[in-house]
Design a protein around this motif. Structure first.
Motif: not given
Length: 193
Positions: A68-96
């Motif tokens: 790849w000839p340009g900049p690369i940034v990787m988001a590792g698995t440790e981000l899943n563990e440190a900043l998981p997407f809050p499950g409560a938002s799935v129930r509350a955020g899609f009422t529309w």
């Protein structure tokens, strides 16, 4: 048609199409001209077990990281563990929306409620809003893939690779950004009344 350096490429699966892109006669030139960053949701940079996604695509990711000839940034698995997407938002955020593919995918992944993996969101958030500094970046360097599927980072002042690092002081801000992005209601379609 877009301005140069105006594209952000996010990879959250197989690297096959991107490897094929840079193999095209003008592929590398297009990437160099158009893409500001390739953000990859993959790898692991905290010394834990190898990322299953990387293990599944060792050869392709090796080639992509090397060519790849340009900049690369990787988001590792440790981000899943440190900043998981809050499950409560799935129930509350899609009422529309009575039916929504994000909610369906969440339910199909495993029985809920649970906090969901988020590194693809982290990669996208960084790629589209790098100036917001949601995450810290590693020093520059080179990322390679070992035979067992581990990602290895070697610092180098001339390197074009980085990985994302969670900053605990920005955790709530990142989670709010995740929720806003995922649960945003689309604007009404033009011409409908």
């Amino acid at each position: 048609a877009q301005g140069d350096r105006n594209a952000a490429v996010v990879l959250a699966g197989s690297p096959t199409n991107l490897v094929a892109l840079i193999a095209l006669p003008d592929g590398r030139a297009w990437v160099t001209r158009k893409a500001s960053v390739l953000a990859i949701a993959g790898g692991r940079f905290d010394g834990g077990m190898p990322d299953p996604l990387v293990r599944a695509y060792i050869t392709g990711l090796r080639k992509l990281l090397a060519d790849w000839p340009g900049p690369i940034v990787m988001a590792g698995t440790e981000l899943n563990e440190a900043l998981p997407f809050p499950g409560a938002s799935v129930r509350a955020g899609f009422t529309w929306a009575p039916n929504h593919p994000v909610v369906d995918a969440y339910r199909a992944f495993r029985p809920g409620p649970y906090d969901a993996p988020s590194r693809a969101l982290a990669a996208m958030l960084h790629a589209t809003s790098p100036d917001e500094r949601y995450f810290d970046l590693s020093e520059p360097g080179r990322i390679t893939v070992t035979d067992d599927g581990r990602t290895r980072f070697t610092a180098s002042s001339t390197g074009m690779h980085h990985y994302l690092i969670v900053n605990p002081d920005r955790k709530e801000r990142v989670l709010q950004a995740y929720e806003q992005l995922v649960t945003a209601e689309p604007p009404p379609r033009a011409g409908r009344g």
